[in-house]
Structure formats: structure tokens, C-alpha cells
Scaffold this active site. Structure first.
Site, PDB file in Angstrom:
ATOM      1  N   HIS A  72      27.952  55.778  40.422  1.00 43.57           N
ATOM      2  CA  HIS A  72      27.831  54.489  39.758  1.00 43.57           C
ATOM      3  C   HIS A  72      27.592  53.391  40.780  1.00 43.57           C
ATOM      4  O   HIS A  72      28.234  53.359  41.833  1.00 43.57           O
ATOM      5  CB  HIS A  72      29.103  54.175  38.961  1.00 43.57           C
ATOM      6  CG  HIS A  72      29.213  54.935  37.679  1.00 43.57           C
ATOM      7  ND1 HIS A  72      30.191  54.694  36.745  1.00 43.57           N
ATOM      8  CD2 HIS A  72      28.437  55.929  37.151  1.00 43.57           C
ATOM      9  CE1 HIS A  72      30.038  55.508  35.718  1.00 43.57           C
ATOM     10  NE2 HIS A  72      28.977  56.262  35.943  1.00 43.57           N
ATOM     11  N   TYR A 201      35.859  47.027  32.392  1.00 44.84           N
ATOM     12  CA  TYR A 201      37.194  46.449  32.544  1.00 44.84           C
ATOM     13  C   TYR A 201      37.239  45.203  31.657  1.00 44.84           C
ATOM     14  O   TYR A 201      36.524  44.234  31.915  1.00 44.84           O
ATOM     15  CB  TYR A 201      37.459  46.045  33.993  1.00 44.84           C
ATOM     16  CG  TYR A 201      37.727  47.204  34.926  1.00 44.84           C
ATOM     17  CD1 TYR A 201      39.023  47.475  35.377  1.00 44.84           C
ATOM     18  CD2 TYR A 201      36.695  48.019  35.387  1.00 44.84           C
ATOM     19  CE1 TYR A 201      39.284  48.517  36.237  1.00 44.84           C
ATOM     20  CE2 TYR A 201      36.939  49.074  36.246  1.00 44.84           C
ATOM     21  CZ  TYR A 201      38.245  49.314  36.672  1.00 44.84           C
ATOM     22  OH  TYR A 201      38.497  50.359  37.523  1.00 44.84           O
ATOM     23  N   PRO A 292      46.861  51.738  38.753  1.00 42.48           N
ATOM     24  CA  PRO A 292      45.524  52.345  38.809  1.00 42.48           C
ATOM     25  C   PRO A 292      44.367  51.379  38.603  1.00 42.48           C
ATOM     26  O   PRO A 292      43.209  51.800  38.676  1.00 42.48           O
ATOM     27  CB  PRO A 292      45.575  53.377  37.675  1.00 42.48           C
ATOM     28  CG  PRO A 292      46.569  52.825  36.705  1.00 42.48           C
ATOM     29  CD  PRO A 292      47.606  52.126  37.545  1.00 42.48           C
ATOM     30  N   LYS A 296      42.661  52.918  43.504  1.00 38.55           N
ATOM     31  CA  LYS A 296      42.982  53.134  44.912  1.00 38.55           C
ATOM     32  C   LYS A 296      43.876  54.332  45.187  1.00 38.55           C
ATOM     33  O   LYS A 296      43.928  54.808  46.331  1.00 38.55           O
ATOM     34  CB  LYS A 296      43.671  51.882  45.494  1.00 38.55           C
ATOM     35  CG  LYS A 296      42.801  50.643  45.581  1.00 38.55           C
ATOM     36  CD  LYS A 296      41.634  50.842  46.523  1.00 38.55           C
ATOM     37  CE  LYS A 296      40.336  50.888  45.754  1.00 38.55           C
ATOM     38  NZ  LYS A 296      39.157  51.152  46.557  1.00 38.55           N
ATOM     39  N   TYR A 382      36.715  47.572  46.128  1.00 34.49           N
ATOM     40  CA  TYR A 382      36.670  48.629  45.113  1.00 34.49           C
ATOM     41  C   TYR A 382      35.913  49.858  45.638  1.00 34.49           C
ATOM     42  O   TYR A 382      36.373  50.991  45.462  1.00 34.49           O
ATOM     43  CB  TYR A 382      36.010  48.099  43.844  1.00 34.49           C
ATOM     44  CG  TYR A 382      36.185  48.973  42.618  1.00 34.49           C
ATOM     45  CD1 TYR A 382      37.060  48.600  41.592  1.00 34.49           C
ATOM     46  CD2 TYR A 382      35.480  50.163  42.462  1.00 34.49           C
ATOM     47  CE1 TYR A 382      37.226  49.386  40.458  1.00 34.49           C
ATOM     48  CE2 TYR A 382      35.639  50.961  41.336  1.00 34.49           C
ATOM     49  CZ  TYR A 382      36.507  50.571  40.347  1.00 34.49           C
ATOM     50  OH  TYR A 382      36.671  51.359  39.226  1.00 34.49           O
TER      51      TYR A 382
END
Length: 391
Positions: A72, A201, A292, A296, A382
Site C-alpha cells: 500500500h 482511519y 495498535p 507499531k 507510519y
């Protein structure tokens, strides 16, 4: 029996450490309290940083990621009426991979079995001995009820936050920081094709929601709920209604299907220092856990193990202890950076506090999607910061 490295815990951290040591010609024995089938079936994280994927490739377990994983370029951030894409490749030059921790574990277990290295599953009464001496040992009762003792040069505690290893760092030397968040995730697996190309998200007045995936036919979803949420109160219809509400966007439809697994995941951060005592080294959840939201947890474990494997090899093969001596300090710098990022993502996206807090969260989300520098900071963290000490 004797071995060079006794590894407590056969999750991804312990298995990957064993694989890296085996590639360097250093033998190890794995001791795991759960059954092999239980370890294979644990449903955990699903996002791998680009650096984690590269390390798994170098360790000889990256082939199936290439075939079955999804690369992605970024993620979607959403709040009511708006959805924005952050392209990590454009922003930070790095992608991420969707590949479940369960699959990583299966790949590593298969590789260890082919190598013929010794592993003990369903071990009980696991105890560590003399870790502050030159002759540490691990004792336990094996699955057949026989008492076992492993003498080693080094013991690696990779047995998670509930395992015994970290408690063998004496209290007078050990310090632990914890943060418990006032919400949890209700997570589900569903036999349904993803309704999105990349993760969503979503901030919503009803609470956070996340749309992830595991394959072309299996999707993973999360809903913000109370920490003491009663799973029996959540019917399939209620779950899908809540997800549809929190992901609602004109012109987009959430596809529903059969829910095959559900659980409630508490949200907390924990960091233990130091990550070494004598000849005992901690890695992964044995030393730290994160919520979560920032993806990480598994990646931190992989980074720990990459550093620890190098430290062990240079010590046992070359007699150079400098990286082993620096392991805890170097690893903890990354741990705290990732703990901060996880806290930041969690507090920005989960509904908590009053309406004033809600407006602050929305202002922060708007800043991230409108500012290249703010978006780059999120993308860089990220997709994964470099592993210090390996250059």
C-alpha cells in the site's frame, strides 16, 4: 542440554531471532508456553513497515509476502463528510505492506521446522536462572511432563508482556511506565471483500473506526468501544450498522458479510527499562506494548530483534560486546519514538473528552491533510523510521 542462545517465546520476535541467528551459524533453542497451533492461530497486527519487509526478505522468509501480501502506498483519513488519502511514497518515499502477523508466524515456524532446530511448545513452569552470571540457564517442564534444563551463553526474552522474562530483571534495576486508555477496540474478521483499496482511519462522534483487510476475500474491522464492553451485546447487525455509520460517505458503500471472529482489545502503552540485565535480553512485547493505532507493535518487535541478532552475533562470533552493551539504550530510543507516535495517533482519532477536545482533534486532522510537513511527519513514522545501530 546446552545451546548458544535460549529463546523464551515463539511468537514473531522469538522465531525471527532464531532465524537470524541460524543464518549466522549460531544455534538456539526455543521455549514456548503455548501450543504450536495456538501460536499459529493468534490474530494480531496486519501492517508491516517497508524496513520490516526488507528484513524478512533478508532472513529468507519474504517470498510469501510478495505473493500474498498487499503493498500500500498510504492510508485514508476520514471524518464526517470528508475522506483524504495520504500517499506515503510521495511524502516519505516508503510504502507499507498488509500481511497479517499470523502469516508471518506461519512462515517463520515453517522455516525453523525445515532447518531442524529444536523447539519446545506447551512448556510449563518456565524459570530463568543466573542471568547475571556467565552461565545463565532456563528450566521448564516439557509437554510430556519431563523436567528440562537448558544452559546457554545468552537468554532472549521474547515472551510478551505476560511472560516470565521481564520479571527476572530485578525490581531495583527495573522501571516501567504505563498508560491505560479509556477505550478499547472491538475487532472483527469478516468473509467479505474489502470495500477500500487502502486502510481507512475514521474519526466519528460515535467513536473511531478502522477498515483493514487480510486478503481479497477477508476484511478486518475495528470499532472504538468501552474497555469493559460486553461482546454478547454486539450482534452482527449492530456491528455492521455502527461501521456503516462511522464510515458513511456520499458515493461509497460498505460491503457486509459473515463475521467469523470477534474480540475486544484493550488499549495501553507500556515501556520497561532496561531491556538487558546481565545475559538476559528483552525484545518485543516483553519490553514494551503500544496501542495498535499506529501499527507499531509487530514492527517494533522486528526492529528489536534485528538489533539484538546483530549484537549477539558480534559478541558470540567475534567477541565484540559493544553493540550488546548498547542494545537497551539504542532500542529504547526507537521504542519511545514509536510509543509517542502511537499515542499521538490514538489521541487524535479516538473520541474522548468533551466537545472542546473533539474540535481540537478535527483541527489536528485538518492540519495533517492540508500541510505537507504534517502529512510527511505522519507518513515517515507510519511507514517506519530507520533501525538505529544497523547502518
Amino acid at each position: 542440554m546446552r545451546t548458544r542462545v535460549a529463546i523464551i517465546g515463539a511468537g514473531p520476535a522469538g522465531l525471527l531471532l532464531a532465524q537470524l541467528l541460524d543464518a549466522a551459524g549460531i544455534d538456539s533453542v526455543l521455549v514456548e508456553q503455548r501450543s504450536a497451533e495456538y501460536v499459529k492461530s493468534r490474530i494480531r497486527a496486519g501492517i508491516l513497515e517497508s524496513g520490516s519487509v526488507q528484513l524478512l526478505r533478508e532472513a529468507g522468509v519474504g517470498d510469501r509476502i510478495e505473493r500474498a501480501g498487499f503493498e500500500h502506498r498510504g492510508i485514508h483519513l476520514q471524518w464526517p463528510g470528508e475522506r483524504h488519502h495520504l500517499d506515503f511514497v510521495d511524502l516519505a518515499g516508503k510504502s507499507v505492506w498488509v500481511y497479517g502477523q499470523t502469516e508471518v508466524t506461519k512462515d517463520l515456524m515453517a522455516t525453523r521446522e525445515r532447518a531442524g532446530q529444536l523447539s519446545f511448545y506447551e512448556a510449563t513452569d518456565v524459570e530463568l536462572h543466573d542471568v547475571d552470571s556467565d552461565s545463565p540457564a532456563v528450566t521448564f517442564t516439557d509437554a510430556d511432563g519431563r523436567a528440562q534444563r537448558i544452559e546457554a551463553a545468552i537468554v532472549a526474552g521474547c515472551d510478551g508482556s505476560h511472560g516470565p522474562s521481564r520479571h527476572f530483571v530485578p525490581e531495583r534495576h527495573r522501571r516501567t511506565w504505563e498508560r491505560t486508555y479509556p477505550f478499547a477496540w472491538l475487532g472483527i474478521l469478516a468473509d467479505v471483500a474489502p470495500s477500500t483499496d487502502e486502510l481507512i482511519y475514521a474519526w466519528h462522534p460515535d467513536g473511531f473506526a478502522l477498515h483493514s483487510m487480510r486478503s481479497d476475500a477477508v476484511s478486518r474491522f475495528y470499532l472504538q468501544v468501552e474497555p469493559d464492553e460486553d461482546l454478547t451485546a454486539w450482534s452482527d447487525d449492530r456491528i455492521w450498522d455502527a461501521l456503516a455509520t462511522r464510515f458513511a460517505l456520499d458515493g461509497w458503500t460498505l460491503t457486509t458479510g459473515a463475521i467469523t471472529d470477534r474480540s475486544v482489545l484493550p488499549m495501553r502503552s507500556m515501556v520497561t527499562s532496561p531491556m538487558r540485565h546481565g545475559r538476559l535480553f528483552l525484545a518485543g512485547d516483553a519490553a514494551h506494548t503500544v496501542p495498535p493505532t499506529g501499527a507499531k507493535g509487530l514492527n517494533l518487535a522486528i526492529a528489536d530483534v534485528a538489533l539484538l541478532a546483530r549484537a549477539i552475533v558480534t559478541w558470540l562470533a567475534d567477541g565484540d560486546t559493544r553493540l550488546a552493551d548498547a542494545y537497551s539504550d539504542i532500542a529504547l530510543r526507537r521504542v519511545w519514538r514509536c510509543t509517542h507516535f502511537s499515542w499521538w495517533m490514538t489521541t487524535m482519532l479516538h473520541r474522548h473528552g468533551d466537545d472542546f477536545d473533539a474540535r481540537l482533534q478535527l483541527a489536528q486532522l485538518q492540519r495533517v491533510v492540508q500541510s505537507d510537513s504534517a502529512a510527511t511527519e505522519l507518513a515517515d513514522n507510519y511507514a517506519g523510521i530507520p533501525i538505529e545501530g544497523l547502518s
